[in-house]
Design an enzyme around this catalytic site. Structure first.
Site, PDB file in Angstrom:
ATOM      1  CG  ASP A  71      -5.104  17.778 -16.096  1.00 34.28           C
ATOM      2  OD1 ASP A  71      -4.720  16.951 -16.753  1.00 34.28           O
ATOM      3  OD2 ASP A  71      -6.205  17.487 -15.827  1.00 34.28           O
ATOM      4  NE  ARG A  79      -3.233   0.293   3.280  1.00 39.18           N
ATOM      5  CZ  ARG A  79      -2.763   0.672   4.456  1.00 39.18           C
ATOM      6  NH1 ARG A  79      -2.181   1.984   4.348  1.00 39.18           N
ATOM      7  NH2 ARG A  79      -2.476  -0.159   5.440  1.00 39.18           N
ATOM      8  CE  LYS A  84      -9.102   9.743 -19.471  1.00 40.88           C
ATOM      9  NZ  LYS A  84      -9.070  11.224 -18.802  1.00 40.88           N
ATOM     10  CE1 TYR A 104     -12.575  14.037 -17.402  1.00 41.47           C
ATOM     11  CE2 TYR A 104     -12.201  14.347 -15.044  1.00 41.47           C
ATOM     12  CZ  TYR A 104     -12.633  13.745 -16.156  1.00 41.47           C
ATOM     13  OH  TYR A 104     -13.100  12.440 -15.986  1.00 41.47           O
TER      14      TYR A 104
HETATM   15  C1  PLP Z   1      -9.621  11.742 -17.520  1.00 41.55           C
HETATM   16  C2  PLP Z   1      -9.090  12.987 -16.933  1.00 41.55           C
HETATM   17  C3  PLP Z   1      -8.909  13.360 -15.733  1.00 41.55           C
HETATM   18  C4  PLP Z   1      -9.357  12.222 -14.618  1.00 41.55           C
HETATM   19  O1  PLP Z   1      -8.613  11.124 -14.935  1.00 41.55           O
HETATM   20  P1  PLP Z   1      -9.408   9.597 -14.442  1.00 41.55           P
HETATM   21  O2  PLP Z   1      -8.233   8.649 -14.786  1.00 41.55           O
HETATM   22  O3  PLP Z   1     -10.520   9.498 -15.512  1.00 41.55           O
HETATM   23  O4  PLP Z   1      -9.584   9.592 -13.050  1.00 41.55           O
HETATM   24  C5  PLP Z   1      -8.426  14.385 -15.427  1.00 41.55           C
HETATM   25  N1  PLP Z   1      -8.291  15.361 -16.117  1.00 41.55           N
HETATM   26  C6  PLP Z   1      -8.238  15.450 -17.530  1.00 41.55           C
HETATM   27  C7  PLP Z   1      -7.713  16.461 -18.300  1.00 41.55           C
HETATM   28  C8  PLP Z   1      -8.862  14.006 -18.032  1.00 41.55           C
HETATM   29  O5  PLP Z   1      -8.743  13.822 -19.325  1.00 41.55           O
END
Ligand code: PLP
Length: 381
Positions: free
Chosen positions: A178, A53, A203, A105
């Protein structure tokens, strides 16, 4: 090889950090599922791990690859992007002030709204497309974290990260980026002055739509960083080793995949820019995009695989275009090798500021002519 001829990041990532297993010569890092790690007679641990963990060998190897990719000092991988964001926000005391984009997002935005309502977090949303927007939203001495997203979902606003970092730092705030839609192949926010980079590794980093993961990468293993590490252990939000192993596998081709997706997306954006069925095409690679000039400077590796089409007409016209797609898959998410299309307004719900006629495309690595032909026929009626 002397130091200044050290292999490039591209080479190191393709080779999983030039991995060769000492015992067998294997060129693929093994999946190590053990949850617990033994101690010797004198109670000393064999290695750096005691319980999965808090950390384990497969996850550690992955984190070293992620730190390398972003030229960071250290990385922590989580069970999802939102788990990583939740962990970062959990470092803040009650009543702390955070600044975030108005268009971002939507899942992370919904979460910030919840923290505001239930946990007393103060949040100011600002317009990323307005160069003065950030300075107006920051409360000097009070703002703890400036959260930016570039390019931002789903209009692909580009924020000048270097300028934003200066503004944040002058007010005593940290800046976290991000960069999910601009993976390190394209843009490196830490080199531009950001303190933390976030990716939904679900992604582009994984790239195959088969792992949910999130990562925070720092340029400075500071006090905040120890707190993040500590919180991940207590919240139990570390990525499990098998998903870590899959992510290592996916990341080995990230340069190839992102370069191809960017090339395909640019070709599609240029092809449809003046299409009679469209009001506009939003893509930072187009000269017509308000963020183009910054993107040229900030994204030397390309403009990414994400773009949006504003269909002429109403929400129903956009839905009709969606219904006719045959090659693009109608699904949410992004950054996979397969191209996806999504009528964004329909999924964002109550807090959405997205135009109702916007179709978001995540362009994959397929033959670009097939993708163009599919969009042409869907827009034809
Ligand atoms: C998908 C996404 C997130 C969130 O991530 P998860 O892996 O779905 O929890 C945050 N920011 C952006 C720009 C995203 O495309």
């Amino acid at each position: 090889m002397s130091d200044n001829e050290a292999p490039s990041t591209e080479t190191l990532i393709a080779q999983a950090l030039h991995f060769i297993d000492e015992a067998s010569g294997a060129v693929v890092p093994a999946w190590q599922p053990s949850t617990t790690f033994a101690r010797r007679e004198d109670a000393a641990l064999y290695g750096d791990y005691s319980y999965s963990r808090s950390g384990s060998p497969t996850v550690h190897h992955l984190e070293q690859m992620l730190a390398k990719l972003e030229s960071g000092a250290d990385a922590r991988i989580f069970s999802s992007g939102l788990a990583a964001i939740t962990c970062l926000m959990e470092t803040l005391p009650t009543g702390a002030h955070v600044v975030a984009p108005r268009v971002m997002y939507h899942g992370a935005k919904d979460w910030l709204h919840r923290l505001k309502e239930k946990r007393g977090l103060k949040v100011t949303f600002f317009d990323q497309s307005d160069p003065a927007g950030l300075a107006g939203a920051i409360l000097p001495g009070e703002t703890k974290i400036v959260w930016v997203e570039s390019p931002a979902n789903p209009t692909w606003d580009v924020i000048d990260i270097a300028a934003a970092a200066e503004t944040a730092h002058a007010a005593g705030a940290l800046i976290a980026v991000d960069a999910t839609c601009a993976p390190p192949v394209l843009c490196q926010p830490l080199k531009l002055g950001a303190d933390l980079v976030f990716h939904s590794a679900t992604k582009y980093l994984n790239g195959h739509s088969d792992v949910t993961a999130g990562v925070l990468i720092t340029n400075d293993a500071s006090t905040l960083w120890s707190e993040i590490d500590h919180l991940r252990t207590y919240m139990g939000s570390i990525l499990p080793p098998f998903e870590g192993w899959l992510l290592i596998r996916g990341m080995r081709t990230v340069f190839l995949r992102v370069e191809r997706a960017s090339k395909n997306a640019l070709a599609i954006a240029r092809h449809f820019e003046n299409h009679p069925g469209l009001e506009s095409v939003l893509y930072p690679g187009l000269v017509s995009h308000p963020g183009h000039e910054i993107a040229v400077r900030q994204m030397p590796g390309g403009f990414g695989g994400m773009l949006s089409l504003l269909v002429n007409g109403s929400v129903d016209d956009a839905a009709a275009v969606m219904s006719r797609l045959k090659v693009f898959v109608r699904a949410t998410s992004l950054g996979g090798v397969e191209s996806l299309a999504e009528h964004r307004y329909l999924v964002e719900g109550a807090n959405s500021v997205v135009p109702k006629n916007l179709i978001r495309l995540s362009v994959g690595i397929e033959a670009v002519d097939d993708l163009i032909a599919d969009l042409e026929q869907a827009l034809a009626e």
